[in-house]
Design an enzyme around this catalytic site. Structure first.
Site, PDB file in Angstrom:
ATOM      1  N   LYS A 191       0.830  -1.221   0.000  1.00 41.27           N
ATOM      2  CA  LYS A 191       0.000   0.000   0.000  1.00 41.27           C
ATOM      3  C   LYS A 191       0.858   1.261   0.000  1.00 41.27           C
ATOM      4  O   LYS A 191       0.679   2.143  -0.843  1.00 41.27           O
ATOM      5  CB  LYS A 191      -0.894  -0.017   1.242  1.00 41.27           C
ATOM      6  CG  LYS A 191      -1.495   1.319   1.629  1.00 41.27           C
ATOM      7  CD  LYS A 191      -2.250   1.214   2.943  1.00 41.27           C
ATOM      8  CE  LYS A 191      -2.651   2.550   3.504  1.00 41.27           C
ATOM      9  NZ  LYS A 191      -1.559   3.252   4.211  1.00 41.27           N
ATOM     10  N   ASN A 192       1.803   1.343   0.937  1.00 36.40           N
ATOM     11  CA  ASN A 192       2.526   2.599   1.090  1.00 36.40           C
ATOM     12  C   ASN A 192       3.485   2.874  -0.068  1.00 36.40           C
ATOM     13  O   ASN A 192       3.838   4.033  -0.311  1.00 36.40           O
ATOM     14  CB  ASN A 192       3.243   2.646   2.436  1.00 36.40           C
ATOM     15  CG  ASN A 192       2.259   2.829   3.583  1.00 36.40           C
ATOM     16  OD1 ASN A 192       1.099   3.185   3.355  1.00 36.40           O
ATOM     17  ND2 ASN A 192       2.703   2.572   4.799  1.00 36.40           N
ATOM     18  N   CYS A 236      -5.331   8.599   8.793  1.00 38.07           N
ATOM     19  CA  CYS A 236      -5.619   8.111  10.143  1.00 38.07           C
ATOM     20  C   CYS A 236      -5.242   9.143  11.201  1.00 38.07           C
ATOM     21  O   CYS A 236      -4.178   9.762  11.129  1.00 38.07           O
ATOM     22  CB  CYS A 236      -4.838   6.815  10.390  1.00 38.07           C
ATOM     23  SG  CYS A 236      -5.460   5.435   9.427  1.00 38.07           S
ATOM     24  N   ARG A 280       0.973  14.599  13.147  1.00 34.53           N
ATOM     25  CA  ARG A 280       1.373  14.374  11.756  1.00 34.53           C
ATOM     26  C   ARG A 280       1.620  15.677  10.979  1.00 34.53           C
ATOM     27  O   ARG A 280       0.974  15.941   9.962  1.00 34.53           O
ATOM     28  CB  ARG A 280       0.338  13.493  11.046  1.00 34.53           C
ATOM     29  CG  ARG A 280       0.065  12.213  11.789  1.00 34.53           C
ATOM     30  CD  ARG A 280      -0.770  11.232  11.031  1.00 34.53           C
ATOM     31  NE  ARG A 280       0.010  10.394  10.146  1.00 34.53           N
ATOM     32  CZ  ARG A 280      -0.473   9.394   9.433  1.00 34.53           C
ATOM     33  NH1 ARG A 280      -1.746   9.110   9.480  1.00 34.53           N
ATOM     34  NH2 ARG A 280       0.291   8.679   8.649  1.00 34.53           N
ATOM     35  N   ASP A 294       3.286   0.506  12.340  1.00 33.88           N
ATOM     36  CA  ASP A 294       2.041  -0.021  11.758  1.00 33.88           C
ATOM     37  C   ASP A 294       1.694  -1.408  12.287  1.00 33.88           C
ATOM     38  O   ASP A 294       0.557  -1.855  12.133  1.00 33.88           O
ATOM     39  CB  ASP A 294       2.150  -0.082  10.227  1.00 33.88           C
ATOM     40  CG  ASP A 294       2.012   1.286   9.591  1.00 33.88           C
ATOM     41  OD1 ASP A 294       1.751   2.262  10.319  1.00 33.88           O
ATOM     42  OD2 ASP A 294       2.160   1.387   8.355  1.00 33.88           O
ATOM     43  N   ARG A 299      -9.394   0.594   3.401  1.00 35.10           N
ATOM     44  CA  ARG A 299      -8.382   1.496   2.830  1.00 35.10           C
ATOM     45  C   ARG A 299      -7.064   0.781   2.568  1.00 35.10           C
ATOM     46  O   ARG A 299      -6.294   1.198   1.699  1.00 35.10           O
ATOM     47  CB  ARG A 299      -8.116   2.667   3.787  1.00 35.10           C
ATOM     48  CG  ARG A 299      -9.170   3.750   3.754  1.00 35.10           C
ATOM     49  CD  ARG A 299      -8.707   4.945   4.568  1.00 35.10           C
ATOM     50  NE  ARG A 299      -7.291   5.156   4.357  1.00 35.10           N
ATOM     51  CZ  ARG A 299      -6.430   5.547   5.281  1.00 35.10           C
ATOM     52  NH1 ARG A 299      -6.839   5.800   6.490  1.00 35.10           N
ATOM     53  NH2 ARG A 299      -5.155   5.699   4.986  1.00 35.10           N
TER      54      ARG A 299
HETATM   55  C1  UD1 Z   1       3.944   6.725   6.663  1.00 29.05           C
HETATM   56  C2  UD1 Z   1       2.950   5.618   6.389  1.00 29.05           C
HETATM   57  C3  UD1 Z   1       2.362   5.112   7.685  1.00 29.05           C
HETATM   58  C4  UD1 Z   1       3.457   4.727   8.668  1.00 29.05           C
HETATM   59  C5  UD1 Z   1       4.488   5.825   8.815  1.00 29.05           C
HETATM   60  C6  UD1 Z   1       5.683   5.409   9.655  1.00 29.05           C
HETATM   61  C7  UD1 Z   1       2.107   6.165   4.195  1.00 29.05           C
HETATM   62  C8  UD1 Z   1       0.984   6.663   3.392  1.00 29.05           C
HETATM   63  N1  UD1 Z   1       1.912   6.148   5.531  1.00 29.05           N
HETATM   64  O1  UD1 Z   1       3.221   7.795   7.271  1.00 29.05           O
HETATM   65  O2  UD1 Z   1       1.544   3.973   7.400  1.00 29.05           O
HETATM   66  O3  UD1 Z   1       2.870   4.462   9.917  1.00 29.05           O
HETATM   67  O4  UD1 Z   1       4.973   6.240   7.527  1.00 29.05           O
HETATM   68  O5  UD1 Z   1       6.287   4.294   9.098  1.00 29.05           O
HETATM   69  O6  UD1 Z   1       3.141   5.778   3.687  1.00 29.05           O
HETATM   70  N2  UD1 Z   1       6.886  14.114  10.971  1.00 29.05           N
HETATM   71  C9  UD1 Z   1       7.197  15.406  11.262  1.00 29.05           C
HETATM   72  N3  UD1 Z   1       7.251  16.307  10.222  1.00 29.05           N
HETATM   73  C10 UD1 Z   1       7.021  15.946   8.935  1.00 29.05           C
HETATM   74  C11 UD1 Z   1       6.716  14.618   8.650  1.00 29.05           C
HETATM   75  C12 UD1 Z   1       6.652  13.706   9.683  1.00 29.05           C
HETATM   76  O7  UD1 Z   1       7.401  15.768  12.418  1.00 29.05           O
HETATM   77  O8  UD1 Z   1       7.087  16.802   8.066  1.00 29.05           O
HETATM   78  C13 UD1 Z   1       6.842  13.109  12.047  1.00 29.05           C
HETATM   79  C14 UD1 Z   1       5.466  12.426  12.188  1.00 29.05           C
HETATM   80  O9  UD1 Z   1       4.561  13.195  12.945  1.00 29.05           O
HETATM   81  C15 UD1 Z   1       5.829  11.132  12.843  1.00 29.05           C
HETATM   82  C16 UD1 Z   1       7.209  10.825  12.230  1.00 29.05           C
HETATM   83  O10 UD1 Z   1       7.716  12.056  11.748  1.00 29.05           O
HETATM   84  O11 UD1 Z   1       5.977  11.314  14.214  1.00 29.05           O
HETATM   85  C17 UD1 Z   1       7.203   9.827  11.127  1.00 29.05           C
HETATM   86  O12 UD1 Z   1       6.262  10.226  10.140  1.00 29.05           O
HETATM   87  P1  UD1 Z   1       6.344   9.729   8.642  1.00 29.05           P
HETATM   88  O13 UD1 Z   1       7.386   8.671   8.533  1.00 29.05           O
HETATM   89  O14 UD1 Z   1       6.421  10.900   7.749  1.00 29.05           O
HETATM   90  O15 UD1 Z   1       4.927   9.042   8.468  1.00 29.05           O
HETATM   91  P2  UD1 Z   1       3.874   9.246   7.325  1.00 29.05           P
HETATM   92  O16 UD1 Z   1       4.564   9.514   6.022  1.00 29.05           O
HETATM   93  O17 UD1 Z   1       2.816  10.183   7.789  1.00 29.05           O
END
Ligand code: UD1
Length: 422
Positions: free
Chosen positions: A22-23, A117, A122, A310, A402
């Protein structure tokens, strides 16, 4: 809304085949925007998030068609609309990849802040930091992010947190920038590598994906390609937990075992037998639970190759019946414990203190009506309902749709008593 009716307490046995990740799919579909020709994406999961992206790309002007085997052909050449509104992205976290792809290709994008979610704050500050470093002007106003640049120029970027989303998004924009971009402290998840491989297949130059430092030499003209998406690490891990939770014996086909090392290690620590195999065509994992209750284990969620956040929720459902106390520290998302009240209603004994969960294993869970609050919470409730004897209902399964392809059919094929009520 539809719900699942599950009669738990049955041993799962048989073979299950894992779908495309998915991701990875949710990043690679937007990445097709960067190509000057059409791309064929194989091994895509048939899940609602993919259908949502299909609708978004079509509304933007791309031509999207499915082949009989479920592959998706995307021709981005008709894209004329670079705006993505909130009604298009309300359920979809990965919509932010449209920002990097549109900016990289057209120098402009206006995207509603992503949905997805509710598992923590985030923020997308690191995505924005990266785009700004490449020379884009980025504004956030009225729930919309707008990025524009007459010319993107490669830059060196240090990510303050290890983030999958920002790593991939910056890669996408950097492919459209002139010169070299270096992303330091990059995420190393398997889907980061898959996106890099896809970009390279289109003619880009992305090196170092899977390590802390990714180098993108931008400005190349990209062409169409055919690309098969990797198997879903999280879906595979979920079935591994399910096999363990039901005292089962399940062969999980179409996996990449190295992507599953963290979950395999924790299941083995819990007393579950995990064997990697190769049948000559593909790798598989065989998970066999030889004891009624797992041993307690401690888990800290971490960026890859650490234990994936996850799988924290499904794993907690399993540990709720462990023979002793387990401790989980959720380091990635601060609010990823929304499944806990549901597990408690089934008799689980779980205390939450900030990011730490203490799980005092009980001999068994009892069936109950359950409400999923997010995708992986839904997976945890499926695990719990399949463990508990008696009839449970799992509601809000739109979240599960989803991200899990043919969940009900796959589970029924390995002996689960689950039916979907519309
Ligand atoms: C993606 C995955 C999700 C998974 C997560 C961690 C998708 C669509 N979703 O989510 O299933 O649980 O990776 O493996 O691929 N953060 C910041 N600033 C930013 C971006 C992120 O502070 O600009 C923080 C987030 O709040 C979180 C951490 O970094 O605490 C990791 O987030 P990130 O790896 O970016 O997760 P997602 O891309 O949202």
């Amino acid at each position: 809304m539809a719900h699942y009716v599950i009669n738990g307490g049955k041993r799962l046995e048989g073979v299950v085949t894992i779908s495309g990740a998915k991701n990875a799919a949710l990043a690679i579909i937007p990445a097709t925007i960067l190509a000057g020709e059409s791309c064929l994406l194989e091994n895509l999961p048939s899940i609602d998030d993919v259908r949502t992206l299909e609708c978004i790309l079509t509304r933007m002007g791309a031509t999207v068609a499915f082949t009989p085997d479920g592959s998706m052909r995307v021709d981005p050449r008709g894209i004329r609309d670079y705006n993505v509104t909130f009604d298009m992205v309300r359920s979809l976290r990965a919509s932010y990849y449209l920002l990097g792809a549109l900016l990289g290709r057209y120098g402009y994008a206006k995207i509603a802040l992503p949905g997805g979610c509710m598992i923590g704050q985030r923020p997308i500050d690191q995505h924005i930091k990266g785009m700004r470093a490449l020379g884009a002007t980025v504004t956030v106003e009225n729930g919309m992010v707008t990025a524009r640049a007459d010319k993107l120029v490669g830059a060196e970027i240090y990510l303050d947190v290890v983030t999958v989303g920002a790593t991939i998004n910056i890669m996408l924009a950097a492919v459209g920038a002139t010169g070299q971009t270096i992303i330091n402290n990059a995420a190393k998840e398997p889907h980061v590598v898959d996106v890099a491989n896809f970009l390279n297949m289109m003619g880009a130059s992305v090196k170092g994906a899977g390590t802390d430092v990714i180098r993108v030499m931008g400005g190349r003209t990209l062409h169409g390609c055919s690309y098969a998406i990797i198997p879903d690490q999280i879906e595979a891990g979920t079935y591994m937990v399910l096999a363990a939770a039901t005292g089962g014996d399940v062969v999980i086909n179409n996996v990449i075992p190295t992507h599953l090392e963290a979950i395999s290690a924790k299941l083995m620590e819990a007393g579950v037998k995990v064997i990697e195999g190769d049948d000559g065509r593909e790798f598989f994992m065989r998970v066999t639970a030889e004891q009624i209750r797992p041993r307690p284990v401690n888990i800290k969620t971490l960026p890859y190759p650490g234990f994936p956040t996850d799988l924290q929720q499904p794993m907690m459902a399993l540990l709720s019946v462990a023979d002793g106390n387990s401790y989980i520290v959720e380091n990635i998302f601060e609010e990823r414990y929304n499944h806990v009240p549901e597990l408690r209603r089934m008799g689980a004994n779980i205390e939450i203190n900030g990011r730490m969960a203490t799980i005092d294993g009980v001999p068994k869970l009892s069936a109950a009506p359950l409400y999923a609050s997010d995708l992986r919470a839904g997976a945890a409730l499926i695990v719990a309902a399949l463990m508990a004897e008696g009839e449970s209902q799992v509601h809000n399964i739109g979240f599960i749709d989803r991200g899990y392809e043919y969940l009900e059919q796959k589970l029924r094929a390995i002996g689960a008593d689950i039916r979907r009520v519309e």
